[in-house]
Scaffold this motif. Structure first.
Motif, PDB file in Angstrom:
ATOM      1  N   PHE A 126       0.841  -1.199   0.000  1.00 47.53           N
ATOM      2  CA  PHE A 126       0.000   0.000   0.000  1.00 47.53           C
ATOM      3  C   PHE A 126       0.882   1.257   0.000  1.00 47.53           C
ATOM      4  N   LYS A 129      -0.580   4.959   0.247  1.00 49.63           N
ATOM      5  CA  LYS A 129      -0.996   5.606   1.491  1.00 49.63           C
ATOM      6  C   LYS A 129       0.014   6.639   1.966  1.00 49.63           C
ATOM      7  N   LEU A 160      -8.346   2.789   2.754  1.00 52.69           N
ATOM      8  CA  LEU A 160      -7.958   3.369   1.468  1.00 52.69           C
ATOM      9  C   LEU A 160      -8.964   4.439   1.067  1.00 52.69           C
ATOM     10  N   ASN A 164      -6.300   7.388  -2.911  1.00 54.08           N
ATOM     11  CA  ASN A 164      -5.358   6.264  -2.929  1.00 54.08           C
ATOM     12  C   ASN A 164      -5.684   5.278  -4.033  1.00 54.08           C
TER      13      ASN A 164
END
Length: 243
Positions: A126, A129, A160, A164
């Motif tokens: 991720f 982020k 999220l 994002n």
């Protein structure tokens, strides 16, 4: 003194300051060059003399300070431990663990790579982020509003935001170069949302954006073509009105 003949040792007592009364030890080479530290001494002598047991303050060899199976490189200030397999972390000796080495050239291989094979560079799941709170602005420093995702594009992953997900989709479209009909197409995650939330590191495909798998029908393509044609007509009318 454990140094070769012609070397001189000098102790200087500090006369002022908070450390007054303490002594500093210096060494002088046969040609009169002043040495202030053991690393500097090791650089001057090179490999001509083993300084692993040399005590800089007393000028004598203290062999009880040497550990079996380890040595100290005074030129680079690194302790070597024979129980470690190179490459090792150049930090405190308590971290006895190998380092993941990433090579840009195929012919460059370490002993660990020859033994265990080449390791792929890990990817953050991720990474988008990290861009949280950053927004694009126009020339007047007004924040440009983000696009709205279609209803069938549902995000998967913990906390999220829409930004994002858009960043993830944009990155996937930019990196992906294969035709849509092949396996390299940008289609989203194949695993279910429940499986991904349970363990993202196993079930998440890092090559795909953080959305559930999207199936595009012929009707979706036809509606999108109509929107594009309408936008082009509006743009053409606006250009003609300006002329």
């Amino acid at each position: 003194m454990a140094l070769p003949p012609g070397w001189k040792r000098e102790e200087v007592v500090r006369q002022s300051g908070l450390s007054a009364g303490k002594t500093d030890v210096y060494y002088f080479t046969p040609d009169g060059k002043k040495i202030r530290s053991k690393p500097q001494l090791a650089r001057i002598l090179g490999e001509a003399l083993d300084l692993s047991a040399f005590d800089f303050r007393t000028g004598r060899a203290v062999y009880s300070a040497c550990r079996k199976g380890s040595s100290y490189d005074f030129v680079r200030g690194v302790r070597h431990d024979a129980s470690l397999v190179l490459p090792i972390r150049q930090t405190a000796s308590i971290f006895k663990q190998p380092v993941t080495v990433i090579r840009n050239r195929q012919e460059s291989k370490s002993k660990g790579e020859l033994k265990h094979g080449i390791w792929d560079q890990p990817k953050q799941i991720f990474w988008e982020k990290r861009l949280h709170g950053l927004h694009a602005c126009d020339s007047s420093e007004e924040v440009i509003p983000s696009m709205e995702l279609p209803k069938q594009m549902q995000s998967v992953g913990p906390e999220l935001s829409t930004e994002n997900v858009l960043q993830s989709i944009s990155a996937a479209l930019h990196i992906n170069t294969g035709p849509v009909v092949q396996n390299s197409a940008v289609v989203g995650q194949g695993a279910s949302k429940q499986a991904i939330m349970k363990n993202p590191s196993i079930n998440m495909d890092t090559q795909q954006p953080h959305i559930q798998q999207v199936l595009v029908s012929s009707d979706d393509i036809h509606r999108q073509e109509q929107r594009v044609q309408l936008a082009r007509r509006r743009l053409q009318d606006m250009i003609q009105s300006l002329e």
